[in-house]
Design a protein around this motif. Structure first.
Motif, PDB file in Angstrom:
ATOM      1  N   ALA A  23       0.838  -1.207   0.000  1.00 22.80           N
ATOM      2  CA  ALA A  23       0.000   0.000   0.000  1.00 22.80           C
ATOM      3  C   ALA A  23       0.869   1.252   0.000  1.00 22.80           C
ATOM      4  O   ALA A  23       0.598   2.210  -0.730  1.00 22.80           O
ATOM      5  CB  ALA A  23      -0.936  -0.002   1.208  1.00 22.80           C
ATOM      6  N   ALA A  24       1.936   1.236   0.797  1.00 25.57           N
ATOM      7  CA  ALA A  24       2.852   2.384   0.838  1.00 25.57           C
ATOM      8  C   ALA A  24       3.511   2.593  -0.528  1.00 25.57           C
ATOM      9  O   ALA A  24       3.647   3.726  -0.998  1.00 25.57           O
ATOM     10  CB  ALA A  24       3.908   2.172   1.923  1.00 25.57           C
ATOM     11  N   GLU A  25       3.888   1.506  -1.179  1.00 27.16           N
ATOM     12  CA  GLU A  25       4.496   1.606  -2.512  1.00 27.16           C
ATOM     13  C   GLU A  25       3.508   2.159  -3.536  1.00 27.16           C
ATOM     14  O   GLU A  25       3.889   2.931  -4.427  1.00 27.16           O
ATOM     15  CB  GLU A  25       5.004   0.235  -2.967  1.00 27.16           C
ATOM     16  CG  GLU A  25       6.197  -0.252  -2.169  1.00 27.16           C
ATOM     17  CD  GLU A  25       6.532  -1.716  -2.415  1.00 27.16           C
ATOM     18  OE1 GLU A  25       5.844  -2.365  -3.243  1.00 27.16           O
ATOM     19  OE2 GLU A  25       7.470  -2.213  -1.774  1.00 27.16           O
ATOM     20  N   ALA A  37      -4.614   3.667  -0.857  1.00 32.82           N
ATOM     21  CA  ALA A  37      -3.433   4.193  -1.561  1.00 32.82           C
ATOM     22  C   ALA A  37      -3.767   5.371  -2.473  1.00 32.82           C
ATOM     23  O   ALA A  37      -2.923   6.228  -2.716  1.00 32.82           O
ATOM     24  CB  ALA A  37      -2.772   3.071  -2.367  1.00 32.82           C
ATOM     25  N   GLN A  38      -4.989   5.420  -2.972  1.00 29.29           N
ATOM     26  CA  GLN A  38      -5.380   6.478  -3.898  1.00 29.29           C
ATOM     27  C   GLN A  38      -6.083   7.643  -3.214  1.00 29.29           C
ATOM     28  O   GLN A  38      -6.389   8.648  -3.862  1.00 29.29           O
ATOM     29  CB  GLN A  38      -6.306   5.889  -4.971  1.00 29.29           C
ATOM     30  CG  GLN A  38      -5.638   4.826  -5.797  1.00 29.29           C
ATOM     31  CD  GLN A  38      -6.610   4.022  -6.647  1.00 29.29           C
ATOM     32  OE1 GLN A  38      -7.826   4.141  -6.509  1.00 29.29           O
ATOM     33  NE2 GLN A  38      -6.076   3.197  -7.519  1.00 29.29           N
ATOM     34  N   ALA A  39      -6.295   7.545  -1.922  1.00 34.64           N
ATOM     35  CA  ALA A  39      -7.096   8.534  -1.208  1.00 34.64           C
ATOM     36  C   ALA A  39      -6.591   9.966  -1.391  1.00 34.64           C
ATOM     37  O   ALA A  39      -7.385  10.883  -1.576  1.00 34.64           O
ATOM     38  CB  ALA A  39      -7.149   8.181   0.276  1.00 34.64           C
ATOM     39  N   TRP A  40      -5.303  10.173  -1.356  1.00 33.12           N
ATOM     40  CA  TRP A  40      -4.770  11.536  -1.436  1.00 33.12           C
ATOM     41  C   TRP A  40      -4.929  12.123  -2.829  1.00 33.12           C
ATOM     42  O   TRP A  40      -5.006  13.325  -2.985  1.00 33.12           O
ATOM     43  CB  TRP A  40      -3.307  11.566  -0.980  1.00 33.12           C
ATOM     44  CG  TRP A  40      -3.214  11.283   0.475  1.00 33.12           C
ATOM     45  CD1 TRP A  40      -3.276  12.199   1.495  1.00 33.12           C
ATOM     46  CD2 TRP A  40      -3.078  10.016   1.097  1.00 33.12           C
ATOM     47  NE1 TRP A  40      -3.191  11.567   2.703  1.00 33.12           N
ATOM     48  CE2 TRP A  40      -3.068  10.214   2.489  1.00 33.12           C
ATOM     49  CE3 TRP A  40      -2.974   8.710   0.613  1.00 33.12           C
ATOM     50  CZ2 TRP A  40      -2.949   9.180   3.406  1.00 33.12           C
ATOM     51  CZ3 TRP A  40      -2.857   7.679   1.530  1.00 33.12           C
ATOM     52  CH2 TRP A  40      -2.846   7.915   2.908  1.00 33.12           C
ATOM     53  N   GLN A  41      -4.991  11.272  -3.842  1.00 33.91           N
ATOM     54  CA  GLN A  41      -5.198  11.750  -5.213  1.00 33.91           C
ATOM     55  C   GLN A  41      -6.669  12.055  -5.480  1.00 33.91           C
ATOM     56  O   GLN A  41      -6.981  12.864  -6.345  1.00 33.91           O
ATOM     57  CB  GLN A  41      -4.713  10.701  -6.224  1.00 33.91           C
ATOM     58  CG  GLN A  41      -3.238  10.420  -6.165  1.00 33.91           C
ATOM     59  CD  GLN A  41      -2.416  11.538  -6.779  1.00 33.91           C
ATOM     60  OE1 GLN A  41      -2.877  12.244  -7.651  1.00 33.91           O
ATOM     61  NE2 GLN A  41      -1.203  11.698  -6.303  1.00 33.91           N
ATOM     62  N   LEU A  42      -7.577  11.413  -4.761  1.00 38.79           N
ATOM     63  CA  LEU A  42      -9.005  11.506  -5.063  1.00 38.79           C
ATOM     64  C   LEU A  42      -9.806  12.355  -4.087  1.00 38.79           C
ATOM     65  O   LEU A  42     -10.951  12.684  -4.377  1.00 38.79           O
ATOM     66  CB  LEU A  42      -9.609  10.092  -5.112  1.00 38.79           C
ATOM     67  CG  LEU A  42      -9.011   9.154  -6.153  1.00 38.79           C
ATOM     68  CD1 LEU A  42      -9.613   7.760  -6.011  1.00 38.79           C
ATOM     69  CD2 LEU A  42      -9.239   9.704  -7.549  1.00 38.79           C
ATOM     70  N   ALA A 100       6.153  10.603   1.955  1.00 38.40           N
ATOM     71  CA  ALA A 100       6.572   9.697   3.031  1.00 38.40           C
ATOM     72  C   ALA A 100       5.496   9.585   4.106  1.00 38.40           C
ATOM     73  O   ALA A 100       5.212   8.482   4.601  1.00 38.40           O
ATOM     74  CB  ALA A 100       7.889  10.171   3.639  1.00 38.40           C
ATOM     75  N   GLU A 101       4.870  10.711   4.478  1.00 45.73           N
ATOM     76  CA  GLU A 101       3.800  10.678   5.479  1.00 45.73           C
ATOM     77  C   GLU A 101       2.578   9.927   4.952  1.00 45.73           C
ATOM     78  O   GLU A 101       1.935   9.184   5.688  1.00 45.73           O
ATOM     79  CB  GLU A 101       3.396  12.096   5.877  1.00 45.73           C
ATOM     80  CG  GLU A 101       4.440  12.831   6.696  1.00 45.73           C
ATOM     81  CD  GLU A 101       4.069  14.293   6.926  1.00 45.73           C
ATOM     82  OE1 GLU A 101       3.276  14.866   6.134  1.00 45.73           O
ATOM     83  OE2 GLU A 101       4.575  14.861   7.899  1.00 45.73           O
ATOM     84  N   ARG A 102       2.269  10.123   3.681  1.00 45.91           N
ATOM     85  CA  ARG A 102       1.132   9.433   3.078  1.00 45.91           C
ATOM     86  C   ARG A 102       1.392   7.928   3.031  1.00 45.91           C
ATOM     87  O   ARG A 102       0.499   7.130   3.326  1.00 45.91           O
ATOM     88  CB  ARG A 102       0.879   9.966   1.670  1.00 45.91           C
ATOM     89  CG  ARG A 102       0.398  11.388   1.649  1.00 45.91           C
ATOM     90  CD  ARG A 102       0.359  11.956   0.253  1.00 45.91           C
ATOM     91  NE  ARG A 102      -0.096  13.328   0.314  1.00 45.91           N
ATOM     92  CZ  ARG A 102      -0.183  14.123  -0.721  1.00 45.91           C
ATOM     93  NH1 ARG A 102       0.160  13.683  -1.930  1.00 45.91           N
ATOM     94  NH2 ARG A 102      -0.615  15.357  -0.592  1.00 45.91           N
ATOM     95  N   ALA A 103       2.594   7.557   2.660  1.00 46.99           N
ATOM     96  CA  ALA A 103       2.958   6.139   2.611  1.00 46.99           C
ATOM     97  C   ALA A 103       2.859   5.518   4.002  1.00 46.99           C
ATOM     98  O   ALA A 103       2.355   4.399   4.155  1.00 46.99           O
ATOM     99  CB  ALA A 103       4.364   5.968   2.029  1.00 46.99           C
ATOM    100  N   ALA A 104       3.320   6.239   5.011  1.00 48.17           N
ATOM    101  CA  ALA A 104       3.250   5.732   6.388  1.00 48.17           C
ATOM    102  C   ALA A 104       1.797   5.594   6.841  1.00 48.17           C
ATOM    103  O   ALA A 104       1.431   4.605   7.502  1.00 48.17           O
ATOM    104  CB  ALA A 104       4.026   6.660   7.330  1.00 48.17           C
ATOM    105  N   ALA A 105       0.949   6.555   6.487  1.00 52.38           N
ATOM    106  CA  ALA A 105      -0.464   6.480   6.858  1.00 52.38           C
ATOM    107  C   ALA A 105      -1.143   5.300   6.162  1.00 52.38           C
ATOM    108  O   ALA A 105      -1.944   4.587   6.780  1.00 52.38           O
ATOM    109  CB  ALA A 105      -1.170   7.790   6.500  1.00 52.38           C
ATOM    110  N   ALA A 106      -0.827   5.084   4.892  1.00 53.10           N
ATOM    111  CA  ALA A 106      -1.400   3.949   4.161  1.00 53.10           C
ATOM    112  C   ALA A 106      -0.926   2.636   4.777  1.00 53.10           C
ATOM    113  O   ALA A 106      -1.722   1.697   4.945  1.00 53.10           O
ATOM    114  CB  ALA A 106      -1.013   4.011   2.687  1.00 53.10           C
TER     115      ALA A 106
END
Length: 186
Positions: free
Chosen positions: A81-83, A144-149, A163-169
């Motif tokens: 998910a982070a990737e 994983a797509q939440a920040w884009q949508l 990095a923060e988004r990856a950690a949250a995912a």
């Protein structure tokens, strides 16, 4: 100078992916695609047959490229998910073209169903209560797509860096799957 058909086709496909991701099928213009590729509209018709097949080829190309760049990791779904978050931040074209396809051409676009079927079968996930393996995959993609949508105002209050988004995912999928490194079922 000899014409390199494969190079021209690749340039047209790349320019089309950019154009379709930016403005969708209806907003895309074959003359802009041809110009961006350093080619002409005639070559789009020669190599792809028109705007509709070019959109379909673009859709298949970006989804397949994403599947190759970020293959499923059944042994560590949170890391996967982070990737995916990192991939979408680097190259949002697959997500954007997929959304345009769903909005503008849901019946006309041929989705690369084999790519999704391979992902589901590669997971070897046991059912998790009411969640089937495909449901778990969809939820991982949604995370994983939440920040884009999501609306920009909401995103502004969340994780701000990749990095923060990856950690949250990673944390969200850990909670969803119940482990930091989910082992594939044998």
């Amino acid at each position: 100078m000899a014409r390199d058909a494969e190079a021209t086709r690749a340039r047209l496909l790349s320019a089309a992916c950019d154009e379709f991701a930016r403005v969708g099928f209806a907003g895309a213009r074959v003359d802009r695609i041809a110009a961006a590729a350093g080619s002409n509209v005639r070559m789009i018709y020669a190599y792809f047959g028109g705007k509709s097949p070019l959109f379909d080829a673009s859709f298949e190309h970006v989804v397949s490229a994403m599947a190759e760049a970020v293959p499923p990791r059944p042994d560590d779904l949170p890391a996967w998910a982070a990737e995916l978050v990192e991939f979408h931040d680097r190259d949002p074209r697959a997500l954007r073209i997929s959304m345009w396809a769903q909005l503008e051409r849901p019946q006309a676009t041929t989705e690369p169903l084999d790519v999704y079927a391979q992902k589901v079968s590669a997971m070897h996930l046991p059912e998790q209560g009411e969640l089937r393996p495909a449901d778990v995959l969809m939820l991982i993609y949604a995370i994983a797509q939440a920040w884009q949508l999501s609306p920009a105002g909401l995103v502004a209050h969340g994780a701000s860096s990749t990095a923060e988004r990856a950690a949250a995912a990673r944390a969200a999928v850990h909670r969803l799957t119940g482990s930091g490194a989910r082992q594939a079922a044998t």
